[in-house]
Design a protein around this motif. Structure first.
Motif, PDB file in Angstrom:
ATOM      1  N   ARG A 101       0.816  -1.214   0.000  1.00  0.00           N
ATOM      2  CA  ARG A 101       0.000   0.000   0.000  1.00  0.00           C
ATOM      3  C   ARG A 101       0.852   1.269   0.000  1.00  0.00           C
ATOM      4  O   ARG A 101       0.382   2.325  -0.376  1.00  0.00           O
ATOM      5  CB  ARG A 101      -0.938   0.015   1.199  1.00  0.00           C
ATOM      6  N   LEU A 102       2.083   1.169   0.439  1.00  0.00           N
ATOM      7  CA  LEU A 102       2.980   2.317   0.499  1.00  0.00           C
ATOM      8  C   LEU A 102       4.283   1.987  -0.201  1.00  0.00           C
ATOM      9  O   LEU A 102       4.611   0.822  -0.413  1.00  0.00           O
ATOM     10  CB  LEU A 102       3.263   2.697   1.959  1.00  0.00           C
ATOM     11  N   GLY A 103       5.050   3.007  -0.509  1.00  0.00           N
ATOM     12  CA  GLY A 103       6.341   2.785  -1.136  1.00  0.00           C
ATOM     13  C   GLY A 103       6.218   2.657  -2.644  1.00  0.00           C
ATOM     14  O   GLY A 103       5.165   2.896  -3.230  1.00  0.00           O
ATOM     15  N   GLN A 104       7.311   2.269  -3.274  1.00  0.00           N
ATOM     16  CA  GLN A 104       7.323   2.144  -4.722  1.00  0.00           C
ATOM     17  C   GLN A 104       6.512   0.929  -5.140  1.00  0.00           C
ATOM     18  O   GLN A 104       6.784  -0.196  -4.712  1.00  0.00           O
ATOM     19  CB  GLN A 104       8.752   2.024  -5.225  1.00  0.00           C
ATOM     20  N   ARG A 105       5.532   1.164  -6.003  1.00  0.00           N
ATOM     21  CA  ARG A 105       4.667   0.081  -6.434  1.00  0.00           C
ATOM     22  C   ARG A 105       4.112   0.386  -7.821  1.00  0.00           C
ATOM     23  O   ARG A 105       4.088   1.527  -8.249  1.00  0.00           O
ATOM     24  CB  ARG A 105       3.544  -0.149  -5.431  1.00  0.00           C
ATOM     25  N   TYR A 106       3.719  -0.690  -8.505  1.00  0.00           N
ATOM     26  CA  TYR A 106       3.139  -0.577  -9.839  1.00  0.00           C
ATOM     27  C   TYR A 106       1.652  -0.895  -9.776  1.00  0.00           C
ATOM     28  O   TYR A 106       1.201  -1.688  -8.942  1.00  0.00           O
ATOM     29  CB  TYR A 106       3.792  -1.578 -10.797  1.00  0.00           C
ATOM     30  N   ASP A 107       0.914  -0.346 -10.727  1.00  0.00           N
ATOM     31  CA  ASP A 107      -0.510  -0.601 -10.869  1.00  0.00           C
ATOM     32  C   ASP A 107      -0.737  -2.091 -11.119  1.00  0.00           C
ATOM     33  O   ASP A 107      -0.162  -2.675 -12.050  1.00  0.00           O
ATOM     34  CB  ASP A 107      -1.072   0.225 -12.023  1.00  0.00           C
ATOM     35  N   ARG A 108      -1.563  -2.708 -10.303  1.00  0.00           N
ATOM     36  CA  ARG A 108      -1.763  -4.160 -10.390  1.00  0.00           C
ATOM     37  C   ARG A 108      -2.411  -4.582 -11.700  1.00  0.00           C
ATOM     38  O   ARG A 108      -2.025  -5.585 -12.300  1.00  0.00           O
ATOM     39  CB  ARG A 108      -2.585  -4.659  -9.204  1.00  0.00           C
ATOM     40  N   GLY A 109      -3.408  -3.837 -12.174  1.00  0.00           N
ATOM     41  CA  GLY A 109      -4.092  -4.205 -13.416  1.00  0.00           C
ATOM     42  C   GLY A 109      -3.167  -4.181 -14.614  1.00  0.00           C
ATOM     43  O   GLY A 109      -3.191  -5.087 -15.461  1.00  0.00           O
ATOM     44  N   GLU A 110      -2.328  -3.141 -14.704  1.00  0.00           N
ATOM     45  CA  GLU A 110      -1.384  -3.041 -15.815  1.00  0.00           C
ATOM     46  C   GLU A 110      -0.366  -4.173 -15.775  1.00  0.00           C
ATOM     47  O   GLU A 110      -0.055  -4.776 -16.800  1.00  0.00           O
ATOM     48  CB  GLU A 110      -0.656  -1.695 -15.770  1.00  0.00           C
ATOM     49  N   VAL A 111       0.156  -4.453 -14.588  1.00  0.00           N
ATOM     50  CA  VAL A 111       1.143  -5.530 -14.453  1.00  0.00           C
ATOM     51  C   VAL A 111       0.508  -6.876 -14.786  1.00  0.00           C
ATOM     52  O   VAL A 111       1.077  -7.669 -15.545  1.00  0.00           O
ATOM     53  CB  VAL A 111       1.760  -5.549 -13.034  1.00  0.00           C
ATOM     54  N   ASP A 112      -0.681  -7.145 -14.247  1.00  0.00           N
ATOM     55  CA  ASP A 112      -1.356  -8.425 -14.516  1.00  0.00           C
ATOM     56  C   ASP A 112      -1.584  -8.638 -16.012  1.00  0.00           C
ATOM     57  O   ASP A 112      -1.350  -9.736 -16.533  1.00  0.00           O
ATOM     58  CB  ASP A 112      -2.680  -8.513 -13.765  1.00  0.00           C
ATOM     59  N   ALA A 113      -2.038  -7.597 -16.714  1.00  0.00           N
ATOM     60  CA  ALA A 113      -2.296  -7.722 -18.150  1.00  0.00           C
ATOM     61  C   ALA A 113      -1.003  -8.010 -18.915  1.00  0.00           C
ATOM     62  O   ALA A 113      -0.976  -8.874 -19.811  1.00  0.00           O
ATOM     63  CB  ALA A 113      -2.950  -6.444 -18.673  1.00  0.00           C
ATOM     64  N   PHE A 114       0.082  -7.326 -18.555  1.00  0.00           N
ATOM     65  CA  PHE A 114       1.352  -7.538 -19.244  1.00  0.00           C
ATOM     66  C   PHE A 114       1.919  -8.923 -18.935  1.00  0.00           C
ATOM     67  O   PHE A 114       2.414  -9.613 -19.825  1.00  0.00           O
ATOM     68  CB  PHE A 114       2.349  -6.430 -18.865  1.00  0.00           C
ATOM     69  N   VAL A 115       1.836  -9.342 -17.678  1.00  0.00           N
ATOM     70  CA  VAL A 115       2.335 -10.665 -17.295  1.00  0.00           C
ATOM     71  C   VAL A 115       1.541 -11.753 -18.016  1.00  0.00           C
ATOM     72  O   VAL A 115       2.116 -12.746 -18.476  1.00  0.00           O
ATOM     73  CB  VAL A 115       2.303 -10.849 -15.764  1.00  0.00           C
ATOM     74  N   ASP A 116       0.233 -11.584 -18.160  1.00  0.00           N
ATOM     75  CA  ASP A 116      -0.576 -12.558 -18.899  1.00  0.00           C
ATOM     76  C   ASP A 116      -0.073 -12.692 -20.338  1.00  0.00           C
ATOM     77  O   ASP A 116       0.006 -13.797 -20.876  1.00  0.00           O
ATOM     78  CB  ASP A 116      -2.051 -12.157 -18.901  1.00  0.00           C
ATOM     79  N   ARG A 117       0.263 -11.574 -20.963  1.00  0.00           N
ATOM     80  CA  ARG A 117       0.795 -11.610 -22.334  1.00  0.00           C
ATOM     81  C   ARG A 117       2.153 -12.302 -22.382  1.00  0.00           C
ATOM     82  O   ARG A 117       2.440 -13.060 -23.310  1.00  0.00           O
ATOM     83  CB  ARG A 117       0.909 -10.198 -22.902  1.00  0.00           C
ATOM     84  N   ILE A 118       3.008 -12.057 -21.373  1.00  0.00           N
ATOM     85  CA  ILE A 118       4.319 -12.711 -21.325  1.00  0.00           C
ATOM     86  C   ILE A 118       4.152 -14.219 -21.204  1.00  0.00           C
ATOM     87  O   ILE A 118       4.779 -14.998 -21.927  1.00  0.00           O
ATOM     88  CB  ILE A 118       5.170 -12.175 -20.154  1.00  0.00           C
ATOM     89  N   VAL A 119       3.289 -14.641 -20.289  1.00  0.00           N
ATOM     90  CA  VAL A 119       3.053 -16.074 -20.067  1.00  0.00           C
ATOM     91  C   VAL A 119       2.500 -16.711 -21.339  1.00  0.00           C
ATOM     92  O   VAL A 119       2.944 -17.793 -21.751  1.00  0.00           O
ATOM     93  CB  VAL A 119       2.114 -16.294 -18.857  1.00  0.00           C
ATOM     94  N   ALA A 120       1.542 -16.057 -21.992  1.00  0.00           N
ATOM     95  CA  ALA A 120       0.964 -16.601 -23.227  1.00  0.00           C
ATOM     96  C   ALA A 120       2.027 -16.724 -24.318  1.00  0.00           C
ATOM     97  O   ALA A 120       2.071 -17.728 -25.035  1.00  0.00           O
ATOM     98  CB  ALA A 120      -0.191 -15.715 -23.694  1.00  0.00           C
ATOM     99  N   THR A 121       2.889 -15.730 -24.432  1.00  0.00           N
ATOM    100  CA  THR A 121       3.959 -15.786 -25.438  1.00  0.00           C
ATOM    101  C   THR A 121       4.931 -16.919 -25.125  1.00  0.00           C
ATOM    102  O   THR A 121       5.303 -17.689 -26.008  1.00  0.00           O
ATOM    103  CB  THR A 121       4.718 -14.441 -25.498  1.00  0.00           C
ATOM    104  N   ALA A 122       5.336 -17.035 -23.870  1.00  0.00           N
ATOM    105  CA  ALA A 122       6.288 -18.077 -23.484  1.00  0.00           C
ATOM    106  C   ALA A 122       5.700 -19.467 -23.679  1.00  0.00           C
ATOM    107  O   ALA A 122       6.413 -20.407 -24.008  1.00  0.00           O
ATOM    108  CB  ALA A 122       6.723 -17.883 -22.035  1.00  0.00           C
ATOM    109  N   GLU A 123       4.387 -19.599 -23.465  1.00  0.00           N
ATOM    110  CA  GLU A 123       3.730 -20.903 -23.619  1.00  0.00           C
ATOM    111  C   GLU A 123       3.203 -21.122 -25.033  1.00  0.00           C
ATOM    112  O   GLU A 123       2.524 -22.101 -25.298  1.00  0.00           O
ATOM    113  CB  GLU A 123       2.587 -21.023 -22.608  1.00  0.00           C
ATOM    114  N   ARG A 124       3.501 -20.182 -25.925  1.00  0.00           N
ATOM    115  CA  ARG A 124       3.106 -20.267 -27.336  1.00  0.00           C
ATOM    116  C   ARG A 124       1.589 -20.325 -27.508  1.00  0.00           C
ATOM    117  O   ARG A 124       1.066 -21.027 -28.355  1.00  0.00           O
ATOM    118  CB  ARG A 124       3.755 -21.468 -28.031  1.00  0.00           C
TER     119      ARG A 124
END
Length: 169
Positions: free
Chosen positions: A10-33
């Motif tokens: 909740r405090l300190g340096q952090r990234y938006d969860r929705g943006e990170v989740d969407a990008f990570v989903d794309r990374i996982v999909a690419t890695a898993e073809r």
């Protein structure tokens, strides 16, 4: 490859969860073809930028950045597949990880992790090993925690184990 489970801050340096989740989903999909849109490239990962929430929770910057650095190796054209010589890389191209060490917070016993990772890499690279590692063994491995003595960063080791489990699944 398993999607990482980032902690929430909740405090300190952090990234938006929705943006990170969407990008990570794309990374996982690419890695898993799997096709879920345009494939993520190594350059996309290196140039990724996320908003910082003004109020409310987000993912810790260091956890996301560590994941993204590791994800570069899983993507087509990443360091593990780019053909660069690496004396520690085995026949299948799986190279030994570099874990950060910790001293003032809990870490994993270095000798135990090194021994297990050596077996994982030998198994993944098809090299002779007295006890090949299975995906189930990776999922259930437990290392001794160390405090005030030098140990490996727990999050980095766990992230590597998640990746290695995917290699052997």
């Amino acid at each position: 490859m398993l999607k990482p489970a980032f902690s929430v801050r909740r405090l300190g340096q952090r990234y938006d969860r929705g943006e990170v989740d969407a990008f990570v989903d794309r990374i996982v999909a690419t890695a898993e073809r799997r096709s879920v849109g345009p494939d993520v490239t190594v350059d996309d990962v290196r140039n990724a930028a996320f908003s910082t929430p003004l109020f409310g929770p987000g993912y810790p910057v260091e956890e996301v950045d560590t994941f993204l650095a590791e994800a570069e190796r899983w993507l087509p054209g990443g360091p593990a597949t780019a053909g660069t010589p690496d004396a520690r890389r085995g026949a299948a191209g799986v190279s030994a990880p570099q874990f950060s060490t910790v001293r003032l917070r809990e870490g994993y016993a270095i000798d135990e992790v090194d021994e297990f990772v050596e077996r994982v890499l030998a198994t993944a690279n098809g090299l002779p090993v007295s006890r090949p590692v299975t995906a189930a063994e990776i999922r259930n491995v437990q290392f001794s925690p160390v405090r005030l003595a030098e140990g490996y960063d727990i999050e980095e080791v766990d992230l590597f184990l998640d990746t290695a489990e995917g290699w052997l699944a």
